[in-house]
Design a protein around this motif. Structure first.
Motif: not given
Length: 178
Positions: A79-84, A132-139, A157-172
């Motif tokens: 899942v982390a690799d998919h988000l990256r 699901n991981q992205v939603m968990e980070v958003l909440h 929302t900016r593109q950087a926000d989306v990349h940051h969200l994906l990075d945090r979800a991948a770390a989670r």
């Protein structure tokens, strides 16, 4: 008189030619030594041109796949690799809001996830777990949206926000081992 190239005598490097070689070597030795080239550090978020799926093998059809005329099995990714990979694809293709993709090939968050899946990385189950991981980070960060797509399409929302969200979800996902 016609001469065949195979019958020519071998090249003789006698004393006259060896003096020339010594002179060239002496000249080359007199030149200043070029400064050692230091390879610069390249930030992972930098703009070095490389394929978005670098580091992951491309799906390759087996002999059975070719005989059955079916596509190759997907490359299994976490899942982390998919988000990256989703973040990399977004960077590669460009980002858009309000549409899955536009006429320039830019994609939204869902479009990037669909493209990564369509290129053979992961399964639909992997994509669902990643969302699901992205939603968990958003909440967890105080953004109670109904879906990651609502966050993507929000006017703030900016593109950087989306990349940051994906990075945090991948770390989670990585910390959970999925």
């Amino acid at each position: 008189m016609k001469t065949d190239l195979l019958t020519l005598p071998p090249l003789d490097l006698g004393p006259d030619v060896s003096g020339l070689v010594a002179e060239i070597e002496a000249y080359l030795a007199s030149l200043p030594v070029p400064a050692q080239v230091v390879v610069p550090y390249v930030c992972p978020l930098g703009s070095t041109v490389q394929s978005w799926h670098i580091g992951f093998p491309l799906p390759a059809p087996t002999l059975l796949d070719r005989l059955a005329r079916r596509s190759a099995r997907p490359v299994l990714v976490s899942v982390a690799d998919h988000l990256r990979l989703t973040s990399r694809y977004l960077h590669h293709a460009g980002w858009t809001q309000g549409a899955l993709w536009d006429h320039k090939g830019r994609v939204c968050l869902l479009g990037a996830q669909a493209a990564v899946l369509a290129h053979g990385f992961g399964t639909p189950h992997t994509v669902g777990r990643a969302r699901n991981q992205v939603m968990e980070v958003l909440h967890a960060t105080g953004r109670p949206v109904t879906s990651p797509d609502a966050f993507n399409d929000a006017p703030t929302t900016r593109q950087a926000d989306v990349h940051h969200l994906l990075d945090r979800a991948a770390a989670r996902a990585l910390s959970l081992g999925i």
